[in-house]
Design a protein around this motif. Structure first.
Motif, PDB file in Angstrom:
ATOM      1  N   ALA B  12       0.815  -1.215   0.000  1.00 29.22           N
ATOM      2  CA  ALA B  12       0.000   0.000   0.000  1.00 29.22           C
ATOM      3  C   ALA B  12       0.847   1.264   0.000  1.00 29.22           C
ATOM      4  O   ALA B  12       1.659   1.475   0.880  1.00 29.22           O
ATOM      5  CB  ALA B  12      -0.940  -0.015   1.195  1.00 29.22           C
ATOM      6  N   SER B  13       0.663   2.088  -1.016  1.00 28.29           N
ATOM      7  CA  SER B  13       1.441   3.309  -1.126  1.00 28.29           C
ATOM      8  C   SER B  13       0.956   4.333  -0.121  1.00 28.29           C
ATOM      9  O   SER B  13      -0.173   4.272   0.372  1.00 28.29           O
ATOM     10  CB  SER B  13       1.302   3.879  -2.529  1.00 28.29           C
ATOM     11  N   ALA B  14       1.818   5.280   0.176  1.00 30.20           N
ATOM     12  CA  ALA B  14       1.470   6.340   1.115  1.00 30.20           C
ATOM     13  C   ALA B  14       0.191   7.041   0.657  1.00 30.20           C
ATOM     14  O   ALA B  14      -0.740   7.232   1.433  1.00 30.20           O
ATOM     15  CB  ALA B  14       2.631   7.317   1.232  1.00 30.20           C
ATOM     16  N   ARG B  15       0.167   7.405  -0.623  1.00 33.61           N
ATOM     17  CA  ARG B  15      -1.021   8.062  -1.195  1.00 33.61           C
ATOM     18  C   ARG B  15      -2.287   7.281  -0.869  1.00 33.61           C
ATOM     19  O   ARG B  15      -3.269   7.828  -0.373  1.00 33.61           O
ATOM     20  CB  ARG B  15      -0.927   8.131  -2.723  1.00 33.61           C
ATOM     21  N   GLU B  16      -2.245   5.984  -1.171  1.00 30.94           N
ATOM     22  CA  GLU B  16      -3.410   5.134  -0.960  1.00 30.94           C
ATOM     23  C   GLU B  16      -3.843   5.130   0.498  1.00 30.94           C
ATOM     24  O   GLU B  16      -5.021   5.301   0.808  1.00 30.94           O
ATOM     25  CB  GLU B  16      -3.100   3.700  -1.409  1.00 30.94           C
ATOM     26  N   LEU B  17      -2.875   4.929   1.377  1.00 30.68           N
ATOM     27  CA  LEU B  17      -3.184   4.872   2.803  1.00 30.68           C
ATOM     28  C   LEU B  17      -3.862   6.152   3.263  1.00 30.68           C
ATOM     29  O   LEU B  17      -4.839   6.133   4.014  1.00 30.68           O
ATOM     30  CB  LEU B  17      -1.908   4.632   3.611  1.00 30.68           C
ATOM     31  N   ILE B  18      -3.337   7.289   2.825  1.00 32.16           N
ATOM     32  CA  ILE B  18      -3.868   8.574   3.258  1.00 32.16           C
ATOM     33  C   ILE B  18      -5.245   8.813   2.658  1.00 32.16           C
ATOM     34  O   ILE B  18      -6.203   9.129   3.371  1.00 32.16           O
ATOM     35  CB  ILE B  18      -2.921   9.722   2.854  1.00 32.16           C
ATOM     36  N   ALA B  19      -5.341   8.621   1.355  1.00 27.39           N
ATOM     37  CA  ALA B  19      -6.603   8.891   0.663  1.00 27.39           C
ATOM     38  C   ALA B  19      -7.725   8.001   1.177  1.00 27.39           C
ATOM     39  O   ALA B  19      -8.878   8.432   1.284  1.00 27.39           O
ATOM     40  CB  ALA B  19      -6.420   8.692  -0.846  1.00 27.39           C
ATOM     41  N   ALA B  20      -7.393   6.773   1.533  1.00 32.36           N
ATOM     42  CA  ALA B  20      -8.401   5.840   2.033  1.00 32.36           C
ATOM     43  C   ALA B  20      -9.084   6.379   3.281  1.00 32.36           C
ATOM     44  O   ALA B  20     -10.199   5.987   3.613  1.00 32.36           O
ATOM     45  CB  ALA B  20      -7.770   4.486   2.327  1.00 32.36           C
ATOM     46  N   GLN B  21      -8.407   7.285   3.973  1.00 33.63           N
ATOM     47  CA  GLN B  21      -8.992   7.857   5.191  1.00 33.63           C
ATOM     48  C   GLN B  21      -9.632   9.207   4.917  1.00 33.63           C
ATOM     49  O   GLN B  21     -10.069   9.903   5.837  1.00 33.63           O
ATOM     50  CB  GLN B  21      -7.925   8.015   6.276  1.00 33.63           C
ATOM     51  N   GLY B  22      -9.640   9.615   3.665  1.00 36.96           N
ATOM     52  CA  GLY B  22     -10.207  10.917   3.335  1.00 36.96           C
ATOM     53  C   GLY B  22      -9.346  12.081   3.800  1.00 36.96           C
ATOM     54  O   GLY B  22      -9.835  13.184   4.003  1.00 36.96           O
ATOM     55  N   GLY B  23      -8.043  11.827   3.971  1.00 32.46           N
ATOM     56  CA  GLY B  23      -7.142  12.901   4.401  1.00 32.46           C
ATOM     57  C   GLY B  23      -6.439  13.532   3.218  1.00 32.46           C
ATOM     58  O   GLY B  23      -6.427  12.982   2.116  1.00 32.46           O
ATOM     59  N   ARG B  24      -5.871  14.671   3.434  1.00 24.41           N
ATOM     60  CA  ARG B  24      -5.139  15.333   2.350  1.00 24.41           C
ATOM     61  C   ARG B  24      -3.759  14.722   2.201  1.00 24.41           C
ATOM     62  O   ARG B  24      -3.059  14.492   3.174  1.00 24.41           O
ATOM     63  CB  ARG B  24      -4.991  16.818   2.653  1.00 24.41           C
ATOM     64  N   VAL B  25      -3.402  14.485   0.965  1.00 29.41           N
ATOM     65  CA  VAL B  25      -2.094  13.884   0.676  1.00 29.41           C
ATOM     66  C   VAL B  25      -1.045  14.984   0.660  1.00 29.41           C
ATOM     67  O   VAL B  25      -0.867  15.671  -0.341  1.00 29.41           O
ATOM     68  CB  VAL B  25      -2.121  13.154  -0.674  1.00 29.41           C
ATOM     69  N   THR B  26      -0.384  15.153   1.779  1.00 27.78           N
ATOM     70  CA  THR B  26       0.614  16.216   1.866  1.00 27.78           C
ATOM     71  C   THR B  26       2.013  15.622   1.831  1.00 27.78           C
ATOM     72  O   THR B  26       2.199  14.434   2.111  1.00 27.78           O
ATOM     73  CB  THR B  26       0.446  17.015   3.169  1.00 27.78           C
ATOM     74  N   ARG B  27       2.973  16.483   1.509  1.00 29.10           N
ATOM     75  CA  ARG B  27       4.339  15.994   1.423  1.00 29.10           C
ATOM     76  C   ARG B  27       4.805  15.435   2.759  1.00 29.10           C
ATOM     77  O   ARG B  27       5.494  14.422   2.820  1.00 29.10           O
ATOM     78  CB  ARG B  27       5.269  17.135   0.990  1.00 29.10           C
ATOM     79  N   THR B  28       4.413  16.105   3.841  1.00 31.92           N
ATOM     80  CA  THR B  28       4.828  15.628   5.164  1.00 31.92           C
ATOM     81  C   THR B  28       4.336  14.205   5.403  1.00 31.92           C
ATOM     82  O   THR B  28       5.119  13.309   5.733  1.00 31.92           O
ATOM     83  CB  THR B  28       4.259  16.527   6.261  1.00 31.92           C
ATOM     84  N   ARG B  29       3.051  13.999   5.240  1.00 37.92           N
ATOM     85  CA  ARG B  29       2.487  12.679   5.518  1.00 37.92           C
ATOM     86  C   ARG B  29       3.104  11.603   4.642  1.00 37.92           C
ATOM     87  O   ARG B  29       3.444  10.517   5.121  1.00 37.92           O
ATOM     88  CB  ARG B  29       0.966  12.710   5.316  1.00 37.92           C
ATOM     89  N   VAL B  30       3.250  11.923   3.364  1.00 38.47           N
ATOM     90  CA  VAL B  30       3.849  10.941   2.457  1.00 38.47           C
ATOM     91  C   VAL B  30       5.265  10.608   2.910  1.00 38.47           C
ATOM     92  O   VAL B  30       5.636   9.431   3.024  1.00 38.47           O
ATOM     93  CB  VAL B  30       3.858  11.478   1.011  1.00 38.47           C
ATOM     94  N   ALA B  31       6.034  11.638   3.216  1.00 35.75           N
ATOM     95  CA  ALA B  31       7.425  11.412   3.615  1.00 35.75           C
ATOM     96  C   ALA B  31       7.495  10.597   4.904  1.00 35.75           C
ATOM     97  O   ALA B  31       8.325   9.684   5.027  1.00 35.75           O
ATOM     98  CB  ALA B  31       8.134  12.750   3.801  1.00 35.75           C
ATOM     99  N   VAL B  32       6.602  10.885   5.853  1.00 33.67           N
ATOM    100  CA  VAL B  32       6.612  10.161   7.123  1.00 33.67           C
ATOM    101  C   VAL B  32       6.276   8.695   6.903  1.00 33.67           C
ATOM    102  O   VAL B  32       6.971   7.800   7.384  1.00 33.67           O
ATOM    103  CB  VAL B  32       5.619  10.789   8.120  1.00 33.67           C
ATOM    104  N   ILE B  33       5.217   8.450   6.158  1.00 30.29           N
ATOM    105  CA  ILE B  33       4.815   7.063   5.916  1.00 30.29           C
ATOM    106  C   ILE B  33       5.928   6.306   5.211  1.00 30.29           C
ATOM    107  O   ILE B  33       6.273   5.186   5.593  1.00 30.29           O
ATOM    108  CB  ILE B  33       3.526   7.012   5.069  1.00 30.29           C
ATOM    109  N   GLU B  34       6.521   6.912   4.199  1.00 32.62           N
ATOM    110  CA  GLU B  34       7.572   6.208   3.458  1.00 32.62           C
ATOM    111  C   GLU B  34       8.793   5.958   4.325  1.00 32.62           C
ATOM    112  O   GLU B  34       9.405   4.891   4.242  1.00 32.62           O
ATOM    113  CB  GLU B  34       7.929   6.992   2.194  1.00 32.62           C
TER     114      GLU B  34
END
Ligand SMILES: [Mn+2]
Ligand SMILES: [Mn+2]
Ligand SMILES: [Zn+2]
Ligand SMILES: [Zn+2]
Lengths: 154, 154
Positions: B12-34
């Motif tokens: 599961a990509s960062a994008r997918e994980l975030i979007a699945a929760q209805g959250g905004r896909v931000t650089r911070t969140r993506v970087a943290v998850i990765e």
DNA sequence: ACATCTAATGCTACAATGTTGCATCAAATC
DNA sequence: GATTTGATGCAACATTGTAGCATTAGATGT
């Protein structure tokens, strides 16, 4: 006072516990040990501070930290990481110090689960040496669970 | 990319994980998850900060705290209390999120013990509701144990 | 592509918890 | 009682995490 040996009761006095480690019997240490022995739950540094305020003398935060550190080093007390960001402390008695703890996420209280063992013999990767296990169960205690069940609307 | 459903891999990509929760896909969140996905061990806020420094943009401490809080709220990541005073974070994958952790008291590292379960069905006092269990084993990891065995002096 | 809306960010300032250094005090020993 | 050394008290600091609020940027609609 019973004439027969008390079968692993809470009996050991603060003086005895301290002296047995070759430490100085100070008012702080005695007061801390007695407060922990009286308490039904493990206490945080802060809660202990409050208890000691009621007692005899005024005490410094740092002194309390150092007293607790010493008690843990000597094996008289043990630290519990459990719930929030502050350590909790409790007196070690006999062999029952390998019990789990319950952290109520509603009221924040930590409860000793005397008859829930922490970990028997977990299979560790080669070379790993186990010294101590800590099992903390999180959820709602009886009081908080009941409260939630009754007044449903907040 | 496999055409058949990947059997609960890390996929599961960062994008997918975030979007699945209805959250905004931000650089911070993506970087943290990765960063968390890449890491072999759960990371502290501080360690994560160091990793992110190397990455693209400069990040604020508070933003990182909030990103981590959000990930935990959404069930994407989980917090581990374990060792020292700082939380550790790791990505939750499938059902293997009920595993124990090992805290090396020499090097401070936290290791996931994927095949050590936390707690099966502990007997709780009446009214207590279990939501989550945390088992942390403390001791020396393979590296630190070996080191101690060799250079005995000091 | 642009305007709009609101969640997320970046500051600053603060709170909570624990630590270090050092002068002073007091528990133990003689 | 004098001596010795561990324990204390104080001030200053470190680490970890939060709250408030103005600004930015991700999503959405046109
Ligand atoms: Mn206990
Ligand atoms: Mn893990
Ligand atoms: Zn409760
Ligand atoms: Zn290690």
């Amino acid at each position: 006072m019973p004439l027969h040996a008390p079968a692993a009761t809470t009996a050991a006095s603060a003086r005895e516990l301290i002296a047995a480690q070759g430490g100085r019997v100070t008012r702080t240490r005695v007061a801390v040990i007695e407060a922990l022995q009286r308490s039904a739950h493990p206490l945080s540094h802060d809660e202990l501070g409050a208890v000691l305020d009621g007692a005899d003398i005024a005490h410094d935060r740092v002194t309390l930290y150092r007293a607790l550190d010493w008690l843990v080093e000597q094996g008289i007390a043990q630290r519990i990481a459990g719930g929030e960001r502050a350590w909790r402390f409790e007196i070690r008695r006999g062999d029952d110090h390998r019990h789990a703890h319950f952290h109520c996420e509603r009221c924040g209280q930590i409860v000793c689960l005397e008859d829930v063992p922490t970990a028997s013999a977990p299979h560790l990767p080669a070379g790993f040496e186990l010294e101590r296990a800590e099992l903390v169960l999180h959820g709602a205690c009886a009081d908080c669970g009941r409260a939630a069940a009754k007044g449903s609307a907040r």
